[in-house]
Design a protein around this motif. Structure first.
Motif, PDB file in Angstrom:
ATOM      1  N   GLY A  27       1.723   1.718  -1.437  1.00 18.46           N
ATOM      2  CA  GLY A  27       1.082   2.041  -0.199  1.00 18.46           C
ATOM      3  C   GLY A  27       0.421   0.734   0.021  1.00 18.46           C
ATOM      4  N   GLY A  85      -0.469  11.017   3.194  1.00 17.65           N
ATOM      5  CA  GLY A  85      -0.058  11.188   2.229  1.00 17.65           C
ATOM      6  C   GLY A  85       0.154  12.228   1.848  1.00 17.65           C
ATOM      7  N   PHE A  86       0.731  12.874   2.419  1.00 18.82           N
ATOM      8  CA  PHE A  86       0.692  14.841   1.654  1.00 18.82           C
ATOM      9  C   PHE A  86       1.521  14.613   0.557  1.00 18.82           C
ATOM     10  CE2 PHE A  86       2.702  19.034   3.106  1.00 18.82           C
ATOM     11  CZ  PHE A  86       1.442  19.864   2.337  1.00 18.82           C
ATOM     12  N   GLY A  87       1.706  14.282  -1.031  1.00 19.01           N
ATOM     13  CA  GLY A  87       1.825  13.941  -1.589  1.00 19.01           C
ATOM     14  C   GLY A  87       2.110  15.574  -2.925  1.00 19.01           C
ATOM     15  N   ALA A  88       2.406  16.017  -3.887  1.00 19.22           N
ATOM     16  CA  ALA A  88       2.235  16.653  -4.690  1.00 19.22           C
ATOM     17  C   ALA A  88       0.548  16.913  -5.016  1.00 19.22           C
ATOM     18  CB  ALA A  88       2.914  16.766  -5.793  1.00 19.22           C
ATOM     19  N   PHE A  89      -0.051  15.562  -5.479  1.00 14.70           N
ATOM     20  CA  PHE A  89      -1.266  15.275  -5.509  1.00 14.70           C
ATOM     21  C   PHE A  89      -2.367  15.872  -5.061  1.00 14.70           C
ATOM     22  CE2 PHE A  89      -5.213  12.911  -6.715  1.00 14.70           C
ATOM     23  CZ  PHE A  89      -5.264  13.574  -8.190  1.00 14.70           C
ATOM     24  N   ASP A 124      -5.912   7.173  -4.914  1.00 16.62           N
ATOM     25  CA  ASP A 124      -5.328   6.883  -5.477  1.00 16.62           C
ATOM     26  C   ASP A 124      -5.447   6.666  -7.055  1.00 16.62           C
ATOM     27  OD1 ASP A 124      -1.734   7.021  -4.485  1.00 16.62           O
ATOM     28  OD2 ASP A 124      -2.975   6.204  -3.066  1.00 16.62           O
ATOM     29  N   ASN A 125      -4.603   6.491  -7.896  1.00 16.24           N
ATOM     30  CA  ASN A 125      -4.772   5.875  -9.151  1.00 16.24           C
ATOM     31  C   ASN A 125      -4.908   4.399  -9.191  1.00 16.24           C
ATOM     32  OD1 ASN A 125      -6.010   7.744 -11.146  1.00 16.24           O
ATOM     33  ND2 ASN A 125      -3.215   8.726 -11.606  1.00 16.24           N
ATOM     34  N   ARG A 181      -5.646  15.523 -12.183  1.00 13.96           N
ATOM     35  CA  ARG A 181      -5.553  16.391 -12.242  1.00 13.96           C
ATOM     36  C   ARG A 181      -3.905  16.300 -12.693  1.00 13.96           C
ATOM     37  NH1 ARG A 181      -6.344  22.144  -9.093  1.00 13.96           N
ATOM     38  NH2 ARG A 181      -7.037  22.472 -11.338  1.00 13.96           N
ATOM     39  N   THR A 208      -4.021   8.849  -0.336  1.00 11.61           N
ATOM     40  CA  THR A 208      -2.620   9.022  -1.763  1.00 11.61           C
ATOM     41  C   THR A 208      -1.521   8.436  -1.136  1.00 11.61           C
ATOM     42  OG1 THR A 208      -2.456  11.250  -0.649  1.00 11.61           O
ATOM     43  CG2 THR A 208      -3.974  11.051  -3.136  1.00 11.61           C
ATOM     44  N   VAL A 209      -1.509   7.320  -1.480  1.00 18.66           N
ATOM     45  CA  VAL A 209       0.075   7.249  -0.454  1.00 18.66           C
ATOM     46  C   VAL A 209       0.965   6.033  -1.808  1.00 18.66           C
ATOM     47  CG1 VAL A 209      -1.136   6.738   1.307  1.00 18.66           C
ATOM     48  CG2 VAL A 209      -1.100   5.075   0.116  1.00 18.66           C
ATOM     49  N   THR A 210       0.193   6.291  -2.837  1.00 14.35           N
ATOM     50  CA  THR A 210       0.869   5.474  -4.213  1.00 14.35           C
ATOM     51  C   THR A 210       0.676   3.607  -4.692  1.00 14.35           C
ATOM     52  OG1 THR A 210       2.650   4.869  -3.611  1.00 14.35           O
ATOM     53  CG2 THR A 210       3.119   7.257  -4.312  1.00 14.35           C
ATOM     54  N   GLU A 211       0.484   3.422  -5.338  1.00 12.36           N
ATOM     55  CA  GLU A 211       0.655   1.934  -5.591  1.00 12.36           C
ATOM     56  C   GLU A 211       0.928   0.986  -4.807  1.00 12.36           C
ATOM     57  OE1 GLU A 211       0.467   4.161  -7.890  1.00 12.36           O
ATOM     58  OE2 GLU A 211      -0.279   3.979  -9.820  1.00 12.36           O
ATOM     59  N   VAL A 230      -0.531  17.040 -11.727  1.00 12.38           N
ATOM     60  CA  VAL A 230       0.131  17.051 -11.053  1.00 12.38           C
ATOM     61  C   VAL A 230       1.917  16.842 -11.113  1.00 12.38           C
ATOM     62  CG1 VAL A 230       0.519  18.382  -8.897  1.00 12.38           C
ATOM     63  CG2 VAL A 230      -1.779  17.400  -9.573  1.00 12.38           C
ATOM     64  N   ASN A 280       2.488  12.298   6.691  1.00 20.02           N
ATOM     65  CA  ASN A 280       3.338  11.433   5.695  1.00 20.02           C
ATOM     66  C   ASN A 280       4.071  11.332   6.392  1.00 20.02           C
ATOM     67  OD1 ASN A 280       3.353  12.358   3.233  1.00 20.02           O
ATOM     68  ND2 ASN A 280       4.987  14.338   3.562  1.00 20.02           N
ATOM     69  N   PHE A 282       5.999   7.845   4.827  1.00 16.83           N
ATOM     70  CA  PHE A 282       7.404   7.556   4.679  1.00 16.83           C
ATOM     71  C   PHE A 282       7.699   8.557   3.513  1.00 16.83           C
ATOM     72  CE2 PHE A 282       5.722   3.185   4.646  1.00 16.83           C
ATOM     73  CZ  PHE A 282       6.383   2.811   4.746  1.00 16.83           C
TER      74      PHE A 282
HETATM   75  N1  LIG Z   1       0.460  13.453  -9.755  1.00 10.55           N
HETATM   76  C1  LIG Z   1      -0.589  13.449 -10.345  1.00 10.55           C
HETATM   77  O1  LIG Z   1      -0.780  13.677 -11.408  1.00 10.55           O
HETATM   78  C2  LIG Z   1      -1.036  12.396  -9.698  1.00 10.55           C
HETATM   79  C3  LIG Z   1      -3.032  12.277 -10.392  1.00 10.55           C
HETATM   80  C4  LIG Z   1      -3.654  11.791 -10.193  1.00 10.55           C
HETATM   81  C5  LIG Z   1      -3.902  10.404  -9.263  1.00 10.55           C
HETATM   82  N2  LIG Z   1      -2.522  10.601  -8.443  1.00 10.55           N
HETATM   83  C6  LIG Z   1      -2.218  10.054  -7.432  1.00 10.55           C
HETATM   84  O2  LIG Z   1      -2.136   9.820  -6.881  1.00 10.55           O
HETATM   85  C7  LIG Z   1      -0.103   9.656  -5.576  1.00 10.55           C
HETATM   86  C8  LIG Z   1       0.497  10.356  -5.645  1.00 10.55           C
HETATM   87  O3  LIG Z   1       0.678  10.974  -6.508  1.00 10.55           O
HETATM   88  P1  LIG Z   1       1.994  12.351  -5.665  1.00 10.55           P
HETATM   89  O4  LIG Z   1       1.961  13.162  -7.123  1.00 10.55           O
HETATM   90  O5  LIG Z   1       0.965  13.199  -4.871  1.00 10.55           O
HETATM   91  O6  LIG Z   1       3.129  11.833  -5.567  1.00 10.55           O
HETATM   92  P2  LIG Z   1       4.384  12.158  -3.996  1.00 10.55           P
HETATM   93  O7  LIG Z   1       5.621  11.516  -4.403  1.00 10.55           O
HETATM   94  O8  LIG Z   1       4.599  13.716  -4.286  1.00 10.55           O
HETATM   95  O9  LIG Z   1       3.331  12.175  -3.042  1.00 10.55           O
HETATM   96  C9  LIG Z   1       4.027  10.421  -2.499  1.00 10.55           C
HETATM   97  C10 LIG Z   1       3.448  10.518  -0.990  1.00 10.55           C
HETATM   98  O10 LIG Z   1       2.433   9.330  -0.471  1.00 10.55           O
HETATM   99  C11 LIG Z   1       3.734   8.490   0.067  1.00 10.55           C
HETATM  100  N3  LIG Z   1       3.957   7.290   0.661  1.00 10.55           N
HETATM  101  C12 LIG Z   1       4.360   6.495  -0.444  1.00 10.55           C
HETATM  102  N4  LIG Z   1       4.906   5.256  -0.769  1.00 10.55           N
HETATM  103  C13 LIG Z   1       4.461   4.779   0.952  1.00 10.55           C
HETATM  104  C14 LIG Z   1       3.852   4.271   1.405  1.00 10.55           C
HETATM  105  N5  LIG Z   1       4.786   2.278   1.158  1.00 10.55           N
HETATM  106  N6  LIG Z   1       2.868   3.732   2.138  1.00 10.55           N
HETATM  107  C15 LIG Z   1       2.493   5.329   2.845  1.00 10.55           C
HETATM  108  N7  LIG Z   1       2.571   5.969   1.505  1.00 10.55           N
HETATM  109  C16 LIG Z   1       3.990   6.396   1.134  1.00 10.55           C
HETATM  110  C17 LIG Z   1       4.415   9.203   0.388  1.00 10.55           C
HETATM  111  O11 LIG Z   1       4.701   9.736   1.159  1.00 10.55           O
HETATM  112  C18 LIG Z   1       3.571  11.172   0.161  1.00 10.55           C
HETATM  113  O12 LIG Z   1       3.115  11.741   0.830  1.00 10.55           O
HETATM  114  C19 LIG Z   1      -0.170   8.755  -6.675  1.00 10.55           C
HETATM  115  O13 LIG Z   1       0.043   8.071  -6.724  1.00 10.55           O
HETATM  116  C20 LIG Z   1      -1.553   8.449  -7.270  1.00 10.55           C
HETATM  117  O14 LIG Z   1      -1.913   7.522  -7.061  1.00 10.55           O
HETATM  118  C21 LIG Z   1      -1.740  12.043  -8.614  1.00 10.55           C
END
Ligand SMILES: NC(=O)c1ccc[n+]([C@@H]2O[C@H](COP(=O)([O-])OP(=O)(O)OC[C@H]3O[C@@H](n4cnc5c(N)ncnc54)[C@H](O)[C@@H]3O)[C@@H](O)[C@H]2O)c1
Length: 490
Positions: A131, A31-35, A186-187, A227, A126-129, A229, A61, A63
């Protein structure tokens, strides 16, 4: 093309100086997401810098996000994190990422082989809820989830994070390698326990012996992460380009504040993230609940009521004195009372700090973004404290208003009649219920009857039905701004 890897960055940009080529991919992150980029990756970079450790991260990543992985590769796996405070901006370059994979173009076997390499000690997520493929009603693995059905049919070629982790652990076991720690960031309340539950649930259906081996050998530390993000936008990427003097498609903008509390329960090694501010503790649960109820709970309140009131960003809601006061009251009067914290925790200071964070005008955190996936978030953010108030016969007016705000929001049209793009795994079901009632208070008991969101002891309690109905009626009669203003206690 100029990238952050080949371009002379302005001297005020903070960059670590350790030898990047000495790092080992000891962490595989899903989960190379923003967070993750603004949190774990940066903590790891700073830890390496302070103590000369060699913790490298292989980013995956599963998905979507193919373009991000391609961009990351094109810039030597470095990217920027720009901290925007009320007073100023500070850019950091993160250099802790060693490599990256995407099943779409590298193939799933490459991902599994990477996770089965001997040096890997942690697989973090960090694959969101979504995931975690949890059945919201039972809190267990959702056996009707189509991806889980597919993985159970073909477990050696899985698609879900859970299936991939189990298959990688199986390869390690077959090869006589130590297991890795599975660390969710993940949260999700008790994210470690939840991850363990769904992984054991899945493994027991694939191979009961593997389930027992995982239970005996793998740890799943709980973490509390914090944080803000915001999702990356063209505007934030443009701002990053202005700061760096070159484009960075992997860059993120976030607030300066960060927090990371980690249960110190690792099967193998772990970075000393505490030397750069993380905390290792025996029990994360009280900290998680503090954050989920005070921060995330007030965020949901501000997201639904703020969106309906026409506020695009959380910082916009803070310019409305009533929203600011009621958010603080929600935290201190209705959420804090339900918490049991370790001695010395100052919840008043915590609440005030949250209000300061929300007020940062440089952080464009959209109410719409926070409003997403309400059906998955409400139980953790508001359910526990609601339960507390019902038991203690105490007031939960603001919580009831937040729930009414969510109900009004998922109706799909705002106070001007403009459509709302409701993003939620249950959006179809919610829409069907809302459409059957129209904008009428009769929708309240029907939505409260959704037991995956409101367990029967909450959803069928007449005190809840009455309080949410009152708030919902107020939204219909007076709108969100006045409804919040009415909650201000002189
Ligand atoms: N953004 C914030 O402020 C923040 C703060 C605290 C915690 N978080 C946690 O981080 C998680 C990700 O947030 P983000 O801002 O990085 O979002 P994002 O949309 O930038 O990234 C989401 C990531 O999850 C992956 N993903 C989505 N669905 C998936 C699945 N079904 N299986 C596997 N991977 C999957 C995507 O490939 C992506 O890498 C949030 O759901 C939350 O739990 C975020």
């Amino acid at each position: 093309m100029k990238t952050i890897a080949n371009h002379q960055l302005p001297c005020e940009v903070v960059q670590s100086t350790y030898a990047k080529n000495k790092l080992k991919s000891k962490i595989v992150h899903l989960g190379f997401g923003a967070f993750h980029r603004a949190h774990q990756a940066l903590y790891t970079d700073q830890t390496n810098q302070v103590e000369g450790s060699d913790w490298g991260i292989c980013e995956v990543n599963l998905f979507g996000g193919e373009d991000l992985i391609e961009s990351l590769r094109a810039q030597d796996h470095c990217f920027s994190v720009v901290l925007k405070g009320a007073e100023g901006t500070q850019a950091h370059i993160v250099r802790s990422v060693t490599e990256s994979l995407h099943p779409e173009f590298d193939g799933l076997p490459a991902v599994l082989e990477k996770m089965a390499e001997p040096q890997v000690e942690i697989v973090s997520l960090t694959v969101t809820e979504k995931g975690y493929c949890i059945d919201a009603a039972t809190g267990k693995l959702d056996l009707n989830n189509p991806l889980i059905v597919a993985d159970l049919t073909n477990p050696s070629s899985p698609k879900t994070a859970l299936g991939i982790i189990v298959q990688a652990l199986k390869l390690r076991r077959e090869r006589g390698l130590d297991p890795f720690t599975v660390m969710s960031c993940d949260n999700i309340q008790e994210n470690g326990a939840v991850t363990k539950g769904v992984i054991l649930g899945y493994a027991s259906l694939v191979e009961p012996e593997m389930r027992d081996w995982i239970e005996a050998n793998v740890t799943f530390p709980c973490t509390m992460v914090d944080r803000i993000v915001p999702a990356v936008t063209a505007e934030s990427l443009n701002e990053i380009a202005q700061t760096l003097g070159c484009e960075d498609p992997c860059g993120v903008v976030c607030e300066p504040f960060r927090q990371w509390v980690i249960e110190d329960n690792f099967v193998s090694g772990r970075p000393n993230w505490d030397i750069v501010g993380a905390e290792f503790v025996d029990d994360v649960v009280p900290y998680e609940e503090m954050k989920l109820r005070m921060l995330n709970g007030s965020h949901s309140f501000l997201a639904y009521m703020g969106y309906l009131a026409g506020y695009e960003h959380i910082s916009d809601t803070m310019e409305d004195p009533a929203f600011k006061q009621v958010a603080l009251d929600l935290m201190l009067k209705e959420q804090a009372s339900s918490l049991v914290m370790p001695e010395g925790t100052d919840l008043v200071a915590y609440a005030n700090m949250l209000i300061d964070r929300y007020s940062n005008p440089n952080l464009k955190h959209r109410t719409w973004q926070i409003a997403m996936d309400g059906s998955q978030k409400i139980p953790q953010r508001l359910g526990g404290s609601l339960h507390y108030h019902l038991k203690h016969q105490s007031s939960f007016k603001i919580i009831a208003t937040a729930i009414a705000g969510w109900m009004r929001y998922v109706s799909g049209s705002d106070e001007q009649g403009k459509p709302i793009e409701v993003s939620d795994p249950m959006s179809q079901q919610l829409r069907t219920i809302c459409d059957a009632h129209g904008l009428n208070v009769s929708v309240v008991p029907s939505l409260l009857a959704l037991e995956s969101i409101f367990p029967a002891e909450i959803g069928k309690d007449q005190r809840v039905i009455d309080a949410v109905s009152n708030a919902y009626q107020s939204l219909l009669d007076k709108g969100a701004r006045q409804t919040v203003a009415d909650l201000v206690v002189e």
